[in-house]
Design a protein around this motif. Structure first.
Motif, PDB file in Angstrom:
ATOM      1  N   ASP B 154       0.818  -1.221   0.000  1.00 25.37           N
ATOM      2  CA  ASP B 154       0.000   0.000   0.000  1.00 25.37           C
ATOM      3  C   ASP B 154       0.847   1.264   0.000  1.00 25.37           C
ATOM      4  O   ASP B 154       0.394   2.312  -0.429  1.00 25.37           O
ATOM      5  CB  ASP B 154      -0.900   0.013   1.241  1.00 25.37           C
ATOM      6  N   PHE B 155       2.060   1.195   0.533  1.00 30.91           N
ATOM      7  CA  PHE B 155       2.770   2.462   0.723  1.00 30.91           C
ATOM      8  C   PHE B 155       3.145   3.131  -0.592  1.00 30.91           C
ATOM      9  O   PHE B 155       3.232   4.343  -0.676  1.00 30.91           O
ATOM     10  CB  PHE B 155       3.898   2.336   1.754  1.00 30.91           C
ATOM     11  N   PRO B 157       1.179   3.110  -3.652  1.00 31.51           N
ATOM     12  CA  PRO B 157       0.047   3.923  -4.121  1.00 31.51           C
ATOM     13  C   PRO B 157      -0.344   5.018  -3.141  1.00 31.51           C
ATOM     14  O   PRO B 157      -0.810   6.087  -3.548  1.00 31.51           O
ATOM     15  CB  PRO B 157      -1.088   2.909  -4.290  1.00 31.51           C
ATOM     16  N   ALA B 158      -0.133   4.748  -1.831  1.00 39.56           N
ATOM     17  CA  ALA B 158      -0.491   5.780  -0.843  1.00 39.56           C
ATOM     18  C   ALA B 158       0.357   7.034  -1.061  1.00 39.56           C
ATOM     19  O   ALA B 158      -0.131   8.159  -0.948  1.00 39.56           O
ATOM     20  CB  ALA B 158      -0.301   5.241   0.576  1.00 39.56           C
ATOM     21  N   MET B 159       1.637   6.837  -1.399  1.00 38.79           N
ATOM     22  CA  MET B 159       2.498   8.001  -1.665  1.00 38.79           C
ATOM     23  C   MET B 159       2.145   8.639  -2.996  1.00 38.79           C
ATOM     24  O   MET B 159       2.152   9.863  -3.129  1.00 38.79           O
ATOM     25  CB  MET B 159       3.954   7.574  -1.664  1.00 38.79           C
ATOM     26  N   LEU B 160       1.832   7.806  -3.983  1.00 38.21           N
ATOM     27  CA  LEU B 160       1.433   8.357  -5.293  1.00 38.21           C
ATOM     28  C   LEU B 160       0.230   9.284  -5.122  1.00 38.21           C
ATOM     29  O   LEU B 160       0.207  10.392  -5.667  1.00 38.21           O
ATOM     30  CB  LEU B 160       1.008   7.221  -6.229  1.00 38.21           C
ATOM     31  N   CYS B 161      -0.755   8.815  -4.347  1.00 37.87           N
ATOM     32  CA  CYS B 161      -1.981   9.613  -4.150  1.00 37.87           C
ATOM     33  C   CYS B 161      -1.679  10.937  -3.466  1.00 37.87           C
ATOM     34  O   CYS B 161      -2.454  11.884  -3.568  1.00 37.87           O
ATOM     35  CB  CYS B 161      -2.976   8.856  -3.277  1.00 37.87           C
ATOM     36  N   CYS B 162      -0.592  10.961  -2.709  1.00 35.16           N
ATOM     37  CA  CYS B 162      -0.230  12.208  -2.022  1.00 35.16           C
ATOM     38  C   CYS B 162       0.623  13.091  -2.931  1.00 35.16           C
ATOM     39  O   CYS B 162       1.102  14.142  -2.495  1.00 35.16           O
ATOM     40  CB  CYS B 162       0.526  11.905  -0.730  1.00 35.16           C
ATOM     41  N   GLY B 163       0.848  12.652  -4.157  1.00 33.54           N
ATOM     42  CA  GLY B 163       1.587  13.499  -5.100  1.00 33.54           C
ATOM     43  C   GLY B 163       3.094  13.346  -5.037  1.00 33.54           C
ATOM     44  O   GLY B 163       3.819  14.138  -5.630  1.00 33.54           O
TER      45      GLY B 163
END
Lengths: 499, 285
Positions: B154-155, B157-163
């Motif tokens: 998850d980490f 995509p979670a970072m991707l979503c945060c830009g």
């Protein structure tokens, strides 16, 4: 009811040079049911494993009531507790033995003497597609089969069989302890209520000592409404850090109920600009999901997310709430999906470049539900904020100020340079939320934002969300904490996802 | 207490064993090996270690760049560049290392003949670069494996979503923060491989090629030194003790050059192997 005799424990658990738990007074009310709350990672499971005599290994050095774990485990009290009680582990996969079928484990040892198996299985599987789980009994537990929910039900069935055996002996004074560590984590609220009712029904037949570890404060309302007669038998306590010391303290149900009674959703701003609109028909993984205004899905409606509003998406576990959120933020491509975001229409064919340049961290962000996996465990707290598309490189002061929104100031300073892997579960969840909420995105998707938080932290998070709403952010919440979010979002902001 | 701590770090123990072993060898050679041979031995040892370290650095740079580059090209949908790069790398992968390095040495030989390459430092660098080309794929594969493993969590995509940019997620969050131990392990292994390959090639060259462009033109390494007549006679002398055991003590005084080279090589490779194994165990890689 007389005040209960307390079983007191002084517990210290270390792993190498690190002290994991040090609590001088952990007490269980004898022949009562204790509901134990506390932030994730604070030590609830470890403490209960220590009490139950399950820390006699190489991994930890535990001292319980002045005795090392091996000596403590061989005391008559622990031996009786282990013989007559049961421990339901939080993660069912770790409890089940992979080389025995579920049926063999359900009838292992003294459990074979219980005659209530059929009735228990019937209750635990009522209303599920598998009306009777006989097909599961021949299955060997594997990581992905049976499902987490099925494994959890199987463990609970073992626990209830064991309770029934204890009740059948009729010896109330016999030392015993039934420990349920987040026993309904993989089940939805309906099954949570069924499980608790099964537990309480047995308690009514004869009082026994039980502990239920949970993060779900809405248990309090449920017990108050549906099990009034057990008001004195059920004790609420909370593990918390007070000045860096771990303490077990009373949790007054009125704290939660009083807070809940004064919660009202803020009025929806009529002029709120539409940030996003997701059409109700969604196809993904060869399934059709419908966004609707009612639980049954008879009134399909597009999910409309407005500026300055909180919207709540509900559905039973496993329906696909997270899947839909991932489609909204461009991490998953389904078969059918259409969303209007600002002036753009996006769908399954939209190129990733669009999300990269226009969406991620700019117009939308998403906070994942498992903070443990969503954060880089090898980053420090400060580094977690590096690389975000903020106006300038985050400084220590900026990060400190951001942390102050959900952490006590001294705690924020203390953890700034700490590695994420060394934070407690609750601290990780707060950090996970702050990373997303620190961005200036118009839309924030929060997947189970109260996961692993204690009541105090939950309130701080809810206050922060309200503040973000007032700033004009649109917030989409996915959560199983229905009672809490129903109090934060008006009917016009509630949607259901139906399969 | 210190002993306990040291026992928990077998890699450090074996590094100390290697240093101690090489120290004893040096002291013995200082006392009993003739001066010209000692100089040749020290020069060859230095060159071998320097070449090994150069290979490690070059292989790390190439492996990191190719592993991360290929992943990002694939993610960005640059299929043409991605497939071309993959094809080229697979060609390199398909060539046996020894054959590839020998081919590279032919090019070096031509450059030496035309006096394009002069000076032992430059030669040592290009010798190492050739070895690096044929060993860096191990590091590239490790880099891709680590990225793939973390991209499934998850980490990412979670970072991707945060830009957070993918270049940062890959290079800083995955490779730098989460894979240093794995990379270090691979680097130690590459060092061992580089020493082995370098010495094998130099031995082949020194034994089999013309004297015009040979060991005298390439910087001396342990492999080259092992192939000299003196060293070969020293090694052959070991066989004498089968028929004349009483000759054994003489080995340590009269046949030191060959034995020292052989010992330094075998002992170094053995220690690298155990250091790597200890490191893997300690870091639970």
């Amino acid at each position: 009811m007389n005040s209960p005799r307390e079983l007191s424990f002084s517990i210290r658990i270390r792993a190498g040079n690190r002290t994991l738990v040090d609590i001088p007074d952990y007490s269980l009310p004898e022949r009562r049911l204790m509901i134990l709350f506390g932030e994730s990672g604070i030590g609830k499971s470890l403490i209960n494993r220590a009490v139950y005599g399950l820390l006699d290994g190489d991994e930890f050095q535990a001292t319980i009531n002045g005795q090392d774990a091996a000596s403590y485990t061989s005391t008559p009290w622990v031996r009786s507790v282990q013989e007559n009680g049961f421990f339901v582990f939080q993660e069912p996969s770790t409890h089940l033995y992979p080389l025995l079928t579920l049926g063999e484990q359900l009838r292992e040892g003294s459990l074979k003497d219980s005659v209530s198996e059929d009735a228990i299985l019937g209750e635990l599987w009522s209303g599920t597609p598998t009306a009777r789980p006989s097909s599961l009994l021949g299955v060997y537990p594997k990581p992905y089969r049976p499902s987490g929910g099925e494994k959890q039900r199987m463990l609970l069935a073992m626990a209830f069989k064991k309770i029934d055996l204890f009740l059948a002996r009729g010896e109330a004074e016999l030392p015993s302890l039934f420990l349920f560590d987040e026993p309904t984590g993989s089940l939805d609220n309906r099954f949570r209520d069924i499980v608790l009712s099964m537990l309480f029904d047995r308690y009514r037949r004869m009082a026994f000592t039980g502990v239920v570890v949970s993060h779900d404060y809405s248990l309090i309302s449920m017990i108050r409404k549906e099990h009034k007669d057990l008001a004195e038998a059920v004790v609420f306590r909370e593990l918390a850090l007070e000045k860096s010391a771990l303490v077990l303290r009373k949790f007054e149900p009125e704290t939660y109920l009083g807070w809940l009674s004064v919660q009202h959703p803020p009025p929806r701003s009529p002029g709120g600009r539409q940030i996003a609109r997701i059409e109700s028909d969604v196809g993904v993984f060869h399934r059709t999901l419908t966004i609707a205004r009612d639980r049954e899905g008879s009134v399909p409606a597009p999910l409309v997310l407005n500026q300055g509003a909180m919207t709540y998406l509900k559905a039973p576990s496993g329906t696909g709430k997270t899947t839909l959120a991932k489609m909204m933020i461009g991490l998953l491509r389904g078969e059918r999906f259409s969303m209007t975001l600002g002036g753009d229409t996006v769908g399954v064919g939209t190129r990733e470049e669009f999300w990269r340049k226009r969406v991620w961290g700019k117009s939308m962000t998403m906070v994942f539900q498992h903070a443990d996996e969503a954060l880089n465990p090898r980053s420090t707290v400060f580094d977690t904020f590096k690389g975000l598309p903020t106006e300038s490189m985050p400084t220590r002061d900026w990060v400190r100020r951001t942390l102050h929104e959900l952490f006590e100031p001294d705690m924020a300073d203390e953890i700034l340079e700490r590695e994420v892997s060394n934070l407690s579960g609750g601290q990780k969840q707060r950090l996970n939320l702050l990373r997303g909420l620190s961005l200036e995105t118009g839309l924030i998707i929060l997947d189970e934002p109260l996961n692993g938080l204690d009541f105090e932290s939950s309130i701080r998070v809810l206050d922060l969300l309200r503040e973000r709403q007032q700033r004009g952010n649109s917030i989409l919440v996915i959560s199983h904490n229905e009672e809490i979010f129903d109090s934060q979002v008006g009917d016009e902001g509630i949607y259901y996802l139906v399969q | 207490m210190k002993g306990e701590k040291l026992a928990a770090r077998p890699d450090l123990v074996w590094l100390l064993v290697w240093l101690a072993g090489m120290g004893v060898l040096l002291l013995w050679d200082l006392a009993f090996l003739n001066n010209p041979a000692l100089k040749r031995l020290l020069n060859a040892l230095f060159n071998t270690l320097a070449a090994g370290l150069t290979v490690v650095v070059l292989a790390l740079l190439l492996g990191w760049a190719c592993g991360a580059g290929l992943y990002l090209l694939e993610r960005r949908g640059r299929k043409g560049v991605y497939l071309t790069m993959t094809f080229l790398l697979n060609i390199v992968r398909s060539v046996p290392q020894i054959v590839g390095i020998l081919a590279g040495y032919i090019v070096l030989t031509l450059l030496i003949e035309r006096e394009v390459l002069v000076g032992s430092a430059a030669l040592l660098f290009w010798m190492s670069a050739i070895v690096a080309v044929f060993v860096f794929l191990d590091i590239a594969d490790l880099v891709r494996g680590r990225i793939a493993q973390f991209a499934a969590l998850d980490f990412y995509p979670a970072m991707l979503c945060c830009g957070v940019s993918e270049a940062r997620i890959v290079n800083v969050e995955i490779l730098w923060k989460n894979s240093r131990a794995h990379l270090l392990h691979a680097m130690i292994a590459v060092f061992g491989m580089a020493v082995f390959l370098q010495c094998s090639i130099d031995f082949i060259l020194s034994v089999g090629l013309s004297t015009e462009v040979s060991a005298s033109n390439f910087p001396a390494t342990l492999g080259g030194l092992l192939a000299t007549m003196d060293s070969k006679q020293d090694i052959l002398a070991v066989g004498t003790i089968l028929t004349d055991p009483a000759y054994t003590p003489q080995l340590f005084f009269r046949h030191l050059q060959g034995l020292s080279v052989a010992f330094a090589l075998i002992f170094t490779l053995l220690c690298i192997h155990t250091i790597t194994a200890g490191f893997v165990r300690r870091r639970r890689l």
